[in-house]
Motif scaffolding. Structure first.
Motif, PDB file in Angstrom:
ATOM      1  N   ARG A 171       0.851  -1.181   0.000  1.00  0.00           N
ATOM      2  CA  ARG A 171       0.000   0.000   0.000  1.00  0.00           C
ATOM      3  C   ARG A 171       0.891   1.236   0.000  1.00  0.00           C
ATOM      4  O   ARG A 171       1.775   1.364   0.833  1.00  0.00           O
ATOM      5  N   ILE A 172       0.616   2.130  -0.959  1.00  0.00           N
ATOM      6  CA  ILE A 172       1.423   3.337  -1.124  1.00  0.00           C
ATOM      7  C   ILE A 172       0.572   4.549  -0.779  1.00  0.00           C
ATOM      8  O   ILE A 172      -0.519   4.727  -1.322  1.00  0.00           O
ATOM      9  N   GLU A 173       1.077   5.368   0.126  1.00  0.00           N
ATOM     10  CA  GLU A 173       0.344   6.554   0.547  1.00  0.00           C
ATOM     11  C   GLU A 173       0.387   7.620  -0.540  1.00  0.00           C
ATOM     12  O   GLU A 173       1.451   7.905  -1.107  1.00  0.00           O
ATOM     13  N   LEU A 174      -0.762   8.207  -0.846  1.00  0.00           N
ATOM     14  CA  LEU A 174      -0.849   9.284  -1.821  1.00  0.00           C
ATOM     15  C   LEU A 174      -0.797  10.623  -1.095  1.00  0.00           C
ATOM     16  O   LEU A 174      -1.447  10.807  -0.074  1.00  0.00           O
ATOM     17  N   ARG A 175      -0.054  11.557  -1.632  1.00  0.00           N
ATOM     18  CA  ARG A 175       0.038  12.876  -1.017  1.00  0.00           C
ATOM     19  C   ARG A 175      -1.007  13.815  -1.616  1.00  0.00           C
ATOM     20  O   ARG A 175      -1.563  13.559  -2.683  1.00  0.00           O
ATOM     21  N   GLU A 176      -1.249  14.918  -0.939  1.00  0.00           N
ATOM     22  CA  GLU A 176      -2.126  15.961  -1.462  1.00  0.00           C
ATOM     23  C   GLU A 176      -1.484  16.559  -2.706  1.00  0.00           C
ATOM     24  O   GLU A 176      -0.300  16.890  -2.727  1.00  0.00           O
ATOM     25  N   GLY A 177      -2.238  16.656  -3.791  1.00  0.00           N
ATOM     26  CA  GLY A 177      -1.695  17.140  -5.052  1.00  0.00           C
ATOM     27  C   GLY A 177      -1.458  15.986  -6.015  1.00  0.00           C
ATOM     28  O   GLY A 177      -2.074  14.923  -5.909  1.00  0.00           O
ATOM     29  N   GLU A 178      -0.549  16.198  -6.957  1.00  0.00           N
ATOM     30  CA  GLU A 178      -0.312  15.209  -8.007  1.00  0.00           C
ATOM     31  C   GLU A 178       0.658  14.117  -7.553  1.00  0.00           C
ATOM     32  O   GLU A 178       1.662  14.395  -6.899  1.00  0.00           O
ATOM     33  N   ASN A 179       0.332  12.874  -7.918  1.00  0.00           N
ATOM     34  CA  ASN A 179       1.179  11.714  -7.650  1.00  0.00           C
ATOM     35  C   ASN A 179       1.450  11.031  -8.987  1.00  0.00           C
ATOM     36  O   ASN A 179       0.548  10.457  -9.599  1.00  0.00           O
ATOM     37  N   LEU A 180       2.694  11.107  -9.458  1.00  0.00           N
ATOM     38  CA  LEU A 180       3.055  10.480 -10.732  1.00  0.00           C
ATOM     39  C   LEU A 180       3.197   8.973 -10.555  1.00  0.00           C
ATOM     40  O   LEU A 180       3.898   8.504  -9.657  1.00  0.00           O
ATOM     41  N   VAL A 181       2.521   8.224 -11.415  1.00  0.00           N
ATOM     42  CA  VAL A 181       2.602   6.765 -11.422  1.00  0.00           C
ATOM     43  C   VAL A 181       3.380   6.346 -12.661  1.00  0.00           C
ATOM     44  O   VAL A 181       3.065   6.776 -13.780  1.00  0.00           O
ATOM     45  N   GLY A 182       4.407   5.511 -12.484  1.00  0.00           N
ATOM     46  CA  GLY A 182       5.172   5.078 -13.642  1.00  0.00           C
ATOM     47  C   GLY A 182       6.362   4.231 -13.268  1.00  0.00           C
ATOM     48  O   GLY A 182       6.571   3.909 -12.088  1.00  0.00           O
ATOM     49  N   VAL A 220       4.405  -0.920 -17.855  1.00  0.00           N
ATOM     50  CA  VAL A 220       4.098   0.410 -17.334  1.00  0.00           C
ATOM     51  C   VAL A 220       5.092   1.394 -17.940  1.00  0.00           C
ATOM     52  O   VAL A 220       6.296   1.152 -17.940  1.00  0.00           O
ATOM     53  N   SER A 221       4.602   2.519 -18.470  1.00  0.00           N
ATOM     54  CA  SER A 221       5.472   3.546 -19.039  1.00  0.00           C
ATOM     55  C   SER A 221       6.188   4.300 -17.923  1.00  0.00           C
ATOM     56  O   SER A 221       5.767   4.284 -16.771  1.00  0.00           O
ATOM     57  N   ARG A 222       7.278   4.981 -18.297  1.00  0.00           N
ATOM     58  CA  ARG A 222       8.025   5.735 -17.290  1.00  0.00           C
ATOM     59  C   ARG A 222       7.165   6.826 -16.650  1.00  0.00           C
ATOM     60  O   ARG A 222       7.252   7.070 -15.466  1.00  0.00           O
ATOM     61  N   ARG A 223       6.378   7.511 -17.436  1.00  0.00           N
ATOM     62  CA  ARG A 223       5.419   8.496 -16.922  1.00  0.00           C
ATOM     63  C   ARG A 223       4.049   8.031 -17.402  1.00  0.00           C
ATOM     64  O   ARG A 223       3.598   8.426 -18.476  1.00  0.00           O
ATOM     65  N   HIS A 224       3.416   7.171 -16.634  1.00  0.00           N
ATOM     66  CA  HIS A 224       2.230   6.457 -17.099  1.00  0.00           C
ATOM     67  C   HIS A 224       0.936   7.234 -16.842  1.00  0.00           C
ATOM     68  O   HIS A 224       0.119   7.409 -17.746  1.00  0.00           O
ATOM     69  N   ALA A 225       0.744   7.689 -15.612  1.00  0.00           N
ATOM     70  CA  ALA A 225      -0.501   8.371 -15.253  1.00  0.00           C
ATOM     71  C   ALA A 225      -0.246   9.265 -14.048  1.00  0.00           C
ATOM     72  O   ALA A 225       0.790   9.156 -13.379  1.00  0.00           O
ATOM     73  N   VAL A 226      -1.194  10.161 -13.799  1.00  0.00           N
ATOM     74  CA  VAL A 226      -1.118  11.023 -12.622  1.00  0.00           C
ATOM     75  C   VAL A 226      -2.385  10.829 -11.806  1.00  0.00           C
ATOM     76  O   VAL A 226      -3.502  10.960 -12.332  1.00  0.00           O
ATOM     77  N   VAL A 227      -2.222  10.498 -10.524  1.00  0.00           N
ATOM     78  CA  VAL A 227      -3.336  10.395  -9.584  1.00  0.00           C
ATOM     79  C   VAL A 227      -3.271  11.629  -8.695  1.00  0.00           C
ATOM     80  O   VAL A 227      -2.253  11.879  -8.038  1.00  0.00           O
ATOM     81  N   THR A 228      -4.338  12.410  -8.682  1.00  0.00           N
ATOM     82  CA  THR A 228      -4.347  13.685  -7.957  1.00  0.00           C
ATOM     83  C   THR A 228      -5.322  13.624  -6.783  1.00  0.00           C
ATOM     84  O   THR A 228      -6.477  13.219  -6.938  1.00  0.00           O
ATOM     85  N   VAL A 229      -4.829  14.013  -5.629  1.00  0.00           N
ATOM     86  CA  VAL A 229      -5.653  14.107  -4.417  1.00  0.00           C
ATOM     87  C   VAL A 229      -5.852  15.592  -4.116  1.00  0.00           C
ATOM     88  O   VAL A 229      -4.873  16.330  -3.930  1.00  0.00           O
ATOM     89  N   ARG A 230      -7.105  16.033  -4.089  1.00  0.00           N
ATOM     90  CA  ARG A 230      -7.359  17.436  -3.826  1.00  0.00           C
ATOM     91  C   ARG A 230      -8.699  17.601  -3.108  1.00  0.00           C
ATOM     92  O   ARG A 230      -9.738  17.200  -3.627  1.00  0.00           O
ATOM     93  N   GLU A 231      -8.614  18.172  -1.907  1.00  0.00           N
ATOM     94  CA  GLU A 231      -9.801  18.468  -1.099  1.00  0.00           C
ATOM     95  C   GLU A 231     -10.691  17.241  -0.928  1.00  0.00           C
ATOM     96  O   GLU A 231     -11.908  17.294  -1.092  1.00  0.00           O
ATOM     97  N   GLY A 232     -10.068  16.110  -0.623  1.00  0.00           N
ATOM     98  CA  GLY A 232     -10.824  14.910  -0.322  1.00  0.00           C
ATOM     99  C   GLY A 232     -11.299  14.130  -1.527  1.00  0.00           C
ATOM    100  O   GLY A 232     -11.989  13.118  -1.366  1.00  0.00           O
ATOM    101  N   LYS A 233     -10.969  14.581  -2.737  1.00  0.00           N
ATOM    102  CA  LYS A 233     -11.344  13.857  -3.949  1.00  0.00           C
ATOM    103  C   LYS A 233     -10.093  13.372  -4.670  1.00  0.00           C
ATOM    104  O   LYS A 233      -9.032  13.991  -4.582  1.00  0.00           O
TER     105      LYS A 233
END
Length: 286
Positions: A202-213, A227-240
């Motif tokens: 389990r990897i903790e996500l920080r507030e803001g953008e989290n680069l997955v790759g 998986v590509s080197r810069r595959h996707a971005v998971v963004t945490v912002r204001e609880g979403k």
């Protein structure tokens, strides 16, 4: 006719670490012995790519030669002729990284530049030492399980000797500074990797953008080759939480549906990065 200083292509990581090549008018890259730059790795196609100086563009350009595993510039797949700039990172077969060094910064030139003479009949690309400032700390012949003895021997010939370091002197080492912890979100979200080829974690996500790759700069690093080197971005912002694909080769999926725009992730959403599956865990579930 004015001649340009040859460009260089060199590697500082992986099984090709220490290999350095000089490129004048053009150079073909591939596994076959008929190429100017021979990379004997299994994943490299026999005729993989070509770098050439284009007098109309007044710079060097890169073309993929229909390779099986592709060519990338700074993590973006090459689909057509692409202009090369100074210190671009070229990736062959999604795993072998080389730096393109253009001493004359051809891509920024405005005066007319005559074409370099054809490379036909010229000896194959010459190996040259790298500038001392760009040398890695150590250069040793690779011992990758990907290659056989012939591959290791050929790569060993491309190794560049390190300059001797002075016995004493040098600037004092900087004092250690405390690295600030990643900013936590309001209620921590976790990304649970559940693909069987990955360690279940389990990897903790920080507030803001989290680069997955797969790249070293990724916040969520997945070492799966799909998986590509810069595959996707998971963004945490204001609880979403949202996810956005970054033009990856094998795409990003939400509940088995390929996404092509920013998508909000519901609780316990199942996301797939290439062939790696993950599950979003909300603050109340962790």
């Amino acid at each position: 006719m004015s001649e340009l200083m040859p460009a260089k292509l060199f590697s500082m990581v992986g099984t090709t670490r220490g290999a350095a090549f000089e490129i004048a008018a053009e150079a073909t890259i591939g596994r076959g012995d008929d190429n100017a730059i021979v990379l004997p790795q299994e994943a490299i196609s026999r005729n993989h790519a070509r770098i050439a100086y284009d007098p109309e563009e007044q710079c060097y350009v890169l073309e993929d030669a229909g390779s099986r595993n592709g060519t990338e510039i700074d993590g973006v797949r090459v689909r057509d002729r692409e202009r090369l700039g100074h210190l671009h990172v070229i990736t062959f077969a999604d795993r072998y990284d080389f730096i393109f060094q253009d001493p004359e910064l051809c891509a920024r030139r405005h005066p007319e530049t005559e074409a370099l003479p054809s490379s036909e009949g010229v000896d194959k690309t010459v190996l040259e030492p790298l500038p001392p400032a760009m040398l890695p700390p150590t250069l040793q012949p690779p011992t990758s399980s990907l290659g056989d003895e012939a591959e290791r021997t050929q790569l060993a010939k491309a190794m560049v000797p390190l300059p001797e370091l002075p016995a004493q002197g040098g600037p004092p080492e900087p004092e250690a500074t405390e690295v600030p912890e990643r900013e936590k979100s309001r209620g921590t979200f976790l990304l649970e990797i559940i693909d069987p080829e990955e360690l279940r974690e389990r990897i903790e996500l920080r507030e803001g953008e989290n680069l997955v790759g797969r790249g070293l700069d990724a916040d969520v690093q997945l070492k799966n080759p799909n998986v590509s080197r810069r595959h996707a971005v998971v963004t945490v912002r204001e609880g979403k939480v949202t996810v956005e694909d970054q033009g990856s080769q094998n795409h990003t999926f939400l509940d088995d549906e390929q996404i092509d725009a920013v998508r909000e992730l519901p609780p316990n959403a199942e996301i797939r990065f290439g062939s790696v599956t993950a599950r979003l865990i909300g603050p109340d579930d962790s």
